[in-house]
Design a protein around this motif. Structure first.
Motif, PDB file in Angstrom:
ATOM      1  N   PRO A 339     -58.523  -5.119 -69.747  1.00 40.74           N
ATOM      2  CA  PRO A 339     -57.293  -5.912 -69.641  1.00 40.74           C
ATOM      3  C   PRO A 339     -56.036  -5.149 -70.048  1.00 40.74           C
ATOM      4  N   ALA A 340     -56.181  -4.064 -70.835  1.00 36.91           N
ATOM      5  CA  ALA A 340     -55.003  -3.307 -71.286  1.00 36.91           C
ATOM      6  C   ALA A 340     -54.287  -2.622 -70.134  1.00 36.91           C
ATOM      7  N   PHE A 341     -54.984  -2.423 -68.996  1.00 34.28           N
ATOM      8  CA  PHE A 341     -54.321  -1.800 -67.845  1.00 34.28           C
ATOM      9  C   PHE A 341     -53.156  -2.652 -67.339  1.00 34.28           C
ATOM     10  N   ALA A 342     -53.218  -3.943 -67.587  1.00 31.11           N
ATOM     11  CA  ALA A 342     -52.145  -4.824 -67.127  1.00 31.11           C
ATOM     12  C   ALA A 342     -50.990  -4.871 -68.115  1.00 31.11           C
ATOM     13  N   GLY A 343     -51.143  -4.233 -69.261  1.00 34.19           N
ATOM     14  CA  GLY A 343     -50.108  -4.261 -70.284  1.00 34.19           C
ATOM     15  C   GLY A 343     -49.219  -3.031 -70.239  1.00 34.19           C
ATOM     16  N   PRO A 344     -48.332  -2.886 -71.200  1.00 25.90           N
ATOM     17  CA  PRO A 344     -47.446  -1.718 -71.273  1.00 25.90           C
ATOM     18  C   PRO A 344     -48.209  -0.462 -71.684  1.00 25.90           C
ATOM     19  N   GLU A 345     -47.565   0.695 -71.508  1.00 25.42           N
ATOM     20  CA  GLU A 345     -48.212   1.966 -71.830  1.00 25.42           C
ATOM     21  C   GLU A 345     -48.593   2.056 -73.296  1.00 25.42           C
ATOM     22  N   TRP A 346     -47.775   1.511 -74.185  1.00 22.34           N
ATOM     23  CA  TRP A 346     -48.057   1.637 -75.611  1.00 22.34           C
ATOM     24  C   TRP A 346     -49.291   0.840 -76.021  1.00 22.34           C
ATOM     25  N   VAL A 347     -49.764  -0.050 -75.162  1.00 22.23           N
ATOM     26  CA  VAL A 347     -51.022  -0.754 -75.391  1.00 22.23           C
ATOM     27  C   VAL A 347     -52.172  -0.033 -74.702  1.00 22.23           C
ATOM     28  N   MET A 348     -51.923   0.408 -73.447  1.00 24.39           N
ATOM     29  CA  MET A 348     -52.972   1.029 -72.645  1.00 24.39           C
ATOM     30  C   MET A 348     -53.420   2.379 -73.213  1.00 24.39           C
ATOM     31  N   LEU A 349     -52.481   3.204 -73.649  1.00 21.86           N
ATOM     32  CA  LEU A 349     -52.841   4.543 -74.139  1.00 21.86           C
ATOM     33  C   LEU A 349     -53.692   4.500 -75.409  1.00 21.86           C
ATOM     34  N   PRO A 350     -53.338   3.713 -76.432  1.00 20.72           N
ATOM     35  CA  PRO A 350     -54.230   3.620 -77.594  1.00 20.72           C
ATOM     36  C   PRO A 350     -55.602   3.046 -77.242  1.00 20.72           C
ATOM     37  N   ALA A 351     -55.634   2.127 -76.271  1.00 18.41           N
ATOM     38  CA  ALA A 351     -56.923   1.557 -75.864  1.00 18.41           C
ATOM     39  C   ALA A 351     -57.829   2.638 -75.284  1.00 18.41           C
ATOM     40  N   LEU A 352     -57.267   3.532 -74.471  1.00 18.02           N
ATOM     41  CA  LEU A 352     -58.064   4.612 -73.881  1.00 18.02           C
ATOM     42  C   LEU A 352     -58.461   5.645 -74.928  1.00 18.02           C
ATOM     43  N   PHE A 353     -57.608   5.851 -75.920  1.00  7.55           N
ATOM     44  CA  PHE A 353     -57.987   6.725 -77.039  1.00  7.55           C
ATOM     45  C   PHE A 353     -59.228   6.176 -77.741  1.00  7.55           C
ATOM     46  N   LEU A 354     -59.258   4.861 -77.961  1.00 10.32           N
ATOM     47  CA  LEU A 354     -60.406   4.238 -78.615  1.00 10.32           C
ATOM     48  C   LEU A 354     -61.648   4.297 -77.731  1.00 10.32           C
ATOM     49  N   VAL A 355     -61.465   4.165 -76.421  1.00 14.59           N
ATOM     50  CA  VAL A 355     -62.591   4.339 -75.499  1.00 14.59           C
ATOM     51  C   VAL A 355     -63.168   5.744 -75.635  1.00 14.59           C
ATOM     52  N   GLY A 356     -62.282   6.738 -75.746  1.00 11.72           N
ATOM     53  CA  GLY A 356     -62.741   8.114 -75.940  1.00 11.72           C
ATOM     54  C   GLY A 356     -63.515   8.284 -77.233  1.00 11.72           C
ATOM     55  N   CYS A 357     -63.110   7.544 -78.277  1.00 14.23           N
ATOM     56  CA  CYS A 357     -63.861   7.613 -79.541  1.00 14.23           C
ATOM     57  C   CYS A 357     -65.311   7.221 -79.326  1.00 14.23           C
ATOM     58  N   GLY A 358     -65.524   6.173 -78.503  1.00 12.83           N
ATOM     59  CA  GLY A 358     -66.883   5.707 -78.284  1.00 12.83           C
ATOM     60  C   GLY A 358     -67.665   6.528 -77.291  1.00 12.83           C
ATOM     61  N   VAL A 359     -67.048   6.855 -76.151  1.00 13.97           N
ATOM     62  CA  VAL A 359     -67.773   7.526 -75.068  1.00 13.97           C
ATOM     63  C   VAL A 359     -67.842   9.032 -75.301  1.00 13.97           C
ATOM     64  N   SER A 360     -66.694   9.676 -75.458  1.00 18.12           N
ATOM     65  CA  SER A 360     -66.693  11.119 -75.700  1.00 18.12           C
ATOM     66  C   SER A 360     -67.248  11.442 -77.081  1.00 18.12           C
ATOM     67  N   GLY A 361     -66.911  10.621 -78.078  1.00 17.05           N
ATOM     68  CA  GLY A 361     -67.478  10.826 -79.404  1.00 17.05           C
ATOM     69  C   GLY A 361     -68.978  10.610 -79.413  1.00 17.05           C
ATOM     70  N   GLY A 362     -69.453   9.633 -78.623  1.00 18.34           N
ATOM     71  CA  GLY A 362     -70.881   9.410 -78.519  1.00 18.34           C
ATOM     72  C   GLY A 362     -71.616  10.592 -77.937  1.00 18.34           C
TER      73      GLY A 362
END
Length: 451
Positions: A339-362
């Motif tokens: 859902p963050a894709f529909a929001g502003p960049e300042w919401v979407m970018l931190p969300a993708l950083f957190l996704v990287g924590c889980g997927v790339s960090g995993g």
């Protein structure tokens, strides 16, 4: 004066020496160069296509050839460490991808480039598992996961460096200059490894028997040992020997190993799917080019950042539990990021950083898990096969997500769908942890694979 040196627990019971730090740093440098040469073709391909007048379809074999080479290196060459030693395989693999990168400077056609990328991938795939195995062997158990995660962050930093170097050199000197840098850097490090990179103690006390050399390496870890050479005693389950796939699967470890492979495949599938399709999804949603680059890079940066937390957690709180929590958190972040894709960049970018924590960090944490659960005698083969099988997921993941996008799935739906497999993998990791605890409390021979 002691009559012998017992290798079992030798590294674990002592303070980390400068010799060990140097060995781990060299392995991290190899992983950095590995990441650079793996990723650089993705940045150079558009420039090569423009220079040679190639269609986009022709780029596919160029991309896939290196991935095929990596699989060959992981599955076929990494088991050779039992015959030649980890040190030799790391140096030989580095020399191979250095030479092929150098020859690529003068490449003149697609066929030549495909062959060179294939051989480059083989060299990269041969070096990485042995670098991980050496790092694990020279790291005390109390920080083993942290050290393995640290050198695998070098792989991700190589990804980042490939983009920076391409952006710096290509506009002025052309794409061939980037291949030259990719060749010269490993050529510089090879003499340093010949001088300072140690051989595996398990190898020197097993198939590559060299008792005096093994003892001298022990003295470099602990200078209080007497100068006179003493016997180095090793547990038979840790001694280097001929390693075949059945050794990895032996002693009831078949189910555990297969589950570990499945988790590797799912995780790499999701990672490469995001790396491949996230720029397209963001572009189609109307985001600017700079935002697209930043968002894609944050996936990798998130993986590097979380390694600072998950490594110590795996060492102190338990490898399986920490990794399962990371996968659960990663699934939540994937579900929330859609859902963050529909929001502003300042919401979407931190969300993708957190996704990287889980997927790339995993992804990085899984390498550390494999290095922890496999004993020294089969560690390189175990890690190599896990990476090789995982690479199948890396190939299939982008295809599955591409099919979903072709069927008009929204980015929100894609990210929500990706969360499901992460949760399933978390359950598999919990199951592996329970099996490991049962095995630890049951009197039985030391297993040679994950339980």
């Amino acid at each position: 004066m002691s009559e012998s040196v017992r290798l079992t627990g030798f590294v674990d019971d002592r303070r980390i020496s400068r010799f060990q730090y140097v060995a781990v740093a060299l392995c991290g440098t190899v992983m950095f160069l590995d990441g650079f040469d793996t990723q650089v073709i993705n940045y150079l391909a558009p420039h090569i296509a423009r220079d040679w007048g190639l269609s986009t379809a022709v780029l596919g074999p160029i991309f896939s050839s290196a991935l095929v080479g990596l699989m060959i290196g992981y599955l076929v060459l990494s088991p050779l460490s039992d015959r030649f030693g980890h040190r030799r395989l790391v140096i030989a693999g580095t020399a191979v991808f250095a030479l092929t990168s150098l020859v690529s400077v003068w490449v003149g056609g697609v066929t030549e480039l495909v062959v060179l990328r294939l051989v480059t991938g083989i060299g990269l795939g041969a070096a990485a598992p042995s670098a991980v195995a050496l790092t694990a062997e020279y790291s005390p158990k109390r920080v083993r996961a942290s050290f393995v995660l640290a050198i695998y962050c070098g792989f991700s930093l190589g990804f980042v460096a490939a983009g920076l170097v391409t952006g710096w050199l290509e506009p002025t000197f052309g794409w061939r200059s980037v291949f030259l840098v990719g060749a010269l850097a490993p050529m510089v490090i090879i003499p340093v490894m010949l001088r300072f990179l140690p051989e595996s103690l398990a190898f020197l006390t097993g198939r590559g028997a060299d008792p005096e050399r093994a003892y001298q390496l022990c003295r470099r870890i602990d200078r209080t040992l007497p100068v006179q050479v003493q016997p180095v005693l090793v547990d038979p389950t840790e001694a280097g020997g001929r390693v075949k796939l059945r050794a990895v699967l032996a002693n009831g470890g078949v189910l555990g190993t297969v589950l570990l492979w499945v988790v590797f495949a799912v995780n790499l599938g999701e990672f490469y799917a995001l790396q491949s399709w996230l720029p397209t999804m963001l572009t189609d949603l109307g985001f600017a080019g700079g935002t697209v680059v930043s968002a894609t890079s944050l996936i990798t940066v998130g993986g590097i950042a979380v390694a600072l937390v998950v490594g110590p957690a795996m060492d102190r709180l338990g490898a399986f539990g920490s990794l399962a929590v990371l996968f659960v958190v990663g699934a939540v972040f994937l579900a929330v990021a859609g859902p963050a894709f529909a929001g502003p960049e300042w919401v979407m970018l931190p969300a993708l950083f957190l996704v990287g924590c889980g997927v790339s960090g995993g992804q990085k944490a899984l390498i550390a898990l494999a290095a922890v659960v496999y004993p020294a005698s089969v560690r390189s083969t175990g890690v190599g096969w896990a990476l090789g099988i995982g690479r199948l997921g890396g190939i299939l993941g982008p295809l599955v997500v591409g099919a979903a996008l072709s069927a008009n799935w929204s980015p929100t739906a894609v990210f929500l769908a990706l969360a499901g497999p992460m949760l399933v993998c978390a359950g598999m990791i919990v199951h592996l942890g329970r099996r490991a605890r049962r095995a630890a409390t049951t009197p039985a021979p030391e297993p040679v694979g994950p339980r």
